[in-house]
Design an enzyme around this catalytic site. Structure first.
Site, mmCIF file in Angstrom:
data_model
loop_
_atom_site.group_PDB
_atom_site.id
_atom_site.type_symbol
_atom_site.label_atom_id
_atom_site.label_comp_id
_atom_site.label_asym_id
_atom_site.label_seq_id
_atom_site.Cartn_x
_atom_site.Cartn_y
_atom_site.Cartn_z
ATOM 1 C CE LYS A 285 -3.467 3.452 5.247
ATOM 2 N NZ LYS A 285 -3.961 4.776 4.820
ATOM 3 N NE ARG B 193 -9.907 10.338 6.637
ATOM 4 C CZ ARG B 193 -8.942 9.441 6.667
ATOM 5 N NH1 ARG B 193 -7.724 9.786 7.081
ATOM 6 N NH2 ARG B 193 -9.135 8.195 6.301
ATOM 7 C CG HIS C 27 -1.720 1.220 1.424
ATOM 8 N ND1 HIS C 27 -3.090 1.211 1.446
ATOM 9 C CD2 HIS C 27 -1.363 2.510 1.587
ATOM 10 C CE1 HIS C 27 -3.539 2.449 1.604
ATOM 11 N NE2 HIS C 27 -2.493 3.257 1.699
HETATM 12 P P1 ADP Z 1 -10.740 1.701 3.356
HETATM 13 O O1 ADP Z 1 -11.321 2.919 2.735
HETATM 14 O O2 ADP Z 1 -11.741 0.931 4.147
HETATM 15 O O3 ADP Z 1 -9.461 1.973 4.078
HETATM 16 P P2 ADP Z 1 -9.289 0.810 0.969
HETATM 17 O O4 ADP Z 1 -9.955 0.683 -0.346
HETATM 18 O O5 ADP Z 1 -8.432 2.010 1.193
HETATM 19 O O6 ADP Z 1 -10.399 0.714 2.136
HETATM 20 O O7 ADP Z 1 -8.422 -0.488 1.251
HETATM 21 C C1 ADP Z 1 -7.800 -0.713 2.505
HETATM 22 C C2 ADP Z 1 -6.829 -1.868 2.405
HETATM 23 O O8 ADP Z 1 -7.500 -3.048 1.960
HETATM 24 C C3 ADP Z 1 -5.716 -1.659 1.396
HETATM 25 O O9 ADP Z 1 -4.637 -0.950 1.932
HETATM 26 C C4 ADP Z 1 -5.323 -3.114 1.089
HETATM 27 O O10 ADP Z 1 -4.541 -3.648 2.127
HETATM 28 C C5 ADP Z 1 -6.663 -3.811 1.093
HETATM 29 N N1 ADP Z 1 -7.242 -3.835 -0.267
HETATM 30 C C6 ADP Z 1 -8.138 -2.960 -0.785
HETATM 31 N N2 ADP Z 1 -8.438 -3.265 -2.070
HETATM 32 C C7 ADP Z 1 -7.712 -4.357 -2.388
HETATM 33 C C8 ADP Z 1 -7.566 -5.163 -3.563
HETATM 34 N N3 ADP Z 1 -8.254 -4.934 -4.682
HETATM 35 N N4 ADP Z 1 -6.701 -6.224 -3.510
HETATM 36 C C9 ADP Z 1 -6.003 -6.501 -2.385
HETATM 37 N N5 ADP Z 1 -6.095 -5.784 -1.235
HETATM 38 C C10 ADP Z 1 -6.931 -4.723 -1.228
#
Ligand code: ADP
Length: 453
Positions: free
Chosen positions: A237, A292, A208
């Site tokens: 995180k 944000r 990420h």
């Molecule tokens: P949120 O808004 O709930 O934080 P995100 O879309 O930012 O959700 O995703 C959070 C985490 O979920 C990412 O950092 C990753 O670890 C995992 N994740 C999200 N989408 C994927 C994907 N398509 N494939 C693998 N892991 C994913």
């Protein structure tokens, strides 16, 4: 510039904003719930106003009470921090229509970015690669099946309005797709009052990486480079670093440019973050925008020397960005460990209670952003973040050495914390070598089947 600002938040981020206001010579008004009445950081504010009972819906999520406090205190602007109402477009709109500047993006941009499906469409139109998946919200099971076959299993079903690591469902084969969709819709409706879901290819073991954006009201947009937030548990995180050490300089530059393009296409203003997943070949795919300031913003501050919270306030006051893209350089390496009141030995169970002893680390390269003190009781109502331990050193390995030393100095007594886990991570050979991915913490430190999350 504003004379007086209200901070519509609590805990470490409230204190962070209070500190920025003091340095800018702005009066600062804090709000607090009855559960936070004795919180020591409230003394740092020029004034503190009680806005209701402990549960967030009665206080930090209660828009009329916050607006009333802003009126009573006669402030010009409201800083929402992160979480709570920070990404609520209606709140941003109400602030502005009530005559208070909202220290964040325009409500239209928050609204667009709040729906991840819409954010992905804007990204795609701005030539930013997204994780392969549905173009928008899934209309029916047949459409989902067709698409999943096309992109290949496993797939991830995600809430369009999701956030905070919630509302994601992994699905590894055709047989379980219909039930996974049903569960995901139910969870999305319960958590976000919006049952819409979309589908993405589940990337195997990605990293990420996210890019910090600053945009002023005069059409200037810069990025402040990247952060690696690969170490997560339940999509939350745990450890963040700047810069993302595995990126080549060429990929880093392309990712920064992509984030700026996206921010421009979205009509973005103020601080924000474009999040990407990166595969083993350094291909990066956009996943979402956080409209944000983020918990992990200090690592960017340490390596760029830019105070992001002060910039947020200046931008909201209409000031132009005081630097250009070519002025923003990365100096050294920074790491942040999130110290939570959770028991890592016991499935990260929340551990509220009274802090009976505290030793805060110091010395070269160490920063401690926290609202806690001895005698402080961690209320059970809110998230479990106690503080953020941040280090800065010339290289990543030196930063890890500083972090180890600082974690050994840090003592919090009376409650369980994630400190022991961070001490182990900072000594782990795979972490040192950068051989980690977003599932690593769960695979290595909390062994449970990933599909069961
Ligand atoms: P949120 O808004 O709930 O934080 P995100 O879309 O930012 O959700 O995703 C959070 C985490 O979920 C990412 O950092 C990753 O670890 C995992 N994740 C999200 N989408 C994927 C994907 N398509 N494939 C693998 N892991 C994913």
């Amino acid at each position: 510039m504003f004379q007086r600002i209200l901070v519509a938040n609590r805990g470490e981020i409230a204190l962070r904003v209070i500190r920025a206001c003091k340095e800018l010579d702005i009066e600062v008004v804090a709000v607090f719930s009855e559960a936070d009445r004795a919180a020591p950081y409230l003394e740092q504010a020029d004034r503190a106003i009680c806005i209701g009972r402990g549960p967030s819906v009665d206080s930090y999520l209660n828009r009329p009470r916050i607006i009333a406090a802003a009126e009573v205190a006669d402030v010009q602007a409201i800083h929402p921090g992160y979480g709570f109402l920070s990404e609520n477009p209606d709140f941003a709109e109400v602030c502005r229509s009530s005559g208070f500047e909202f220290i964040g993006p325009p409500h239209e941009a928050i609204r667009k970015m709040g729906l991840k499906t819409e954010a992905k469409q804007i990204a795609a139109a701005a030539q930013v690669a997204c994780v392969p998946g549905s173009d928008g919200v899934i209309a029916n099971d047949a459409q989902a099946l067709g698409l999943a076959r096309q992109i290949g299993f496993p797939v991830l079903i995600k809430a369009a309005a999701g956030g905070g690591g919630k509302g994601m469902r992994l699905c590894s084969d055709e047989r379980s797709l219909a039930s996974a969709l049903r569960t995901a819709r139910g969870e999305a409706e319960a958590a976000f009052k919006n049952p819409s879901v979309y589908l993405e290819k589940f990337l195997e073991r990605p990293r990420h990486v996210e890019v910090q954006i600053l945009a002023d009201t005069r059409d200037q947009i810069v990025h402040c480079w990247d952060r690696d937030c690969t170490l997560q548990r339940r999509h939350q995180k745990l450890v963040e670093e700047a810069p993302a050490s595995t990126l080549t300089e060429e990929v880093r530059a392309r990712m920064g440019a992509a984030a700026v393009r996206l921010a421009r296409a979205a009509g973005y203003v103020n601080a924000g973050t474009c999040e990407f997943l990166v595969d083993a070949d350094q291909n990066f795919y956009f996943i979402e925008v956080n409209a944000r300031i983020q918990v992990e913003h200090p690592v960017t501050e340490m390596v760029t020397g830019i105070d992001l919270v002060k910039q947020q306030i200046r931008i909201a006051a209409g000031e132009p960005l005081p630097f250009r893209q070519e002025d923003i350089a990365i100096r050294g390496h920074s790491i942040q460990c999130r110290i939570n009141s959770e028991d890592p030995e016991n499935d990260f169970r929340p551990s509220p209670g009274r802090i009976t002893g505290l030793r805060i680390p110091g010395g070269p390269g160490v920063r401690w952003d926290s609202h806690i003190q001895v005698g402080y009781s961690v209320p059970p109502f809110y998230d479990s973040l106690l503080g953020k331990l941040i280090v800065h050193a010339p290289t990543r390995l030196e930063a890890i050495a500083t972090m180890r030393r600082a974690l050994d100095e840090l003592v919090i007594e009376g409650i369980r914390t994630t400190i022991p886990l961070h001490r182990k991570i900072m000594r782990n050979p795979d972490f040192l070598a950068g051989r980690v991915d977003t599932t690593w913490v769960e695979r290595v430190w909390t062994p449970r089947p990933v599909a069961a999350r």
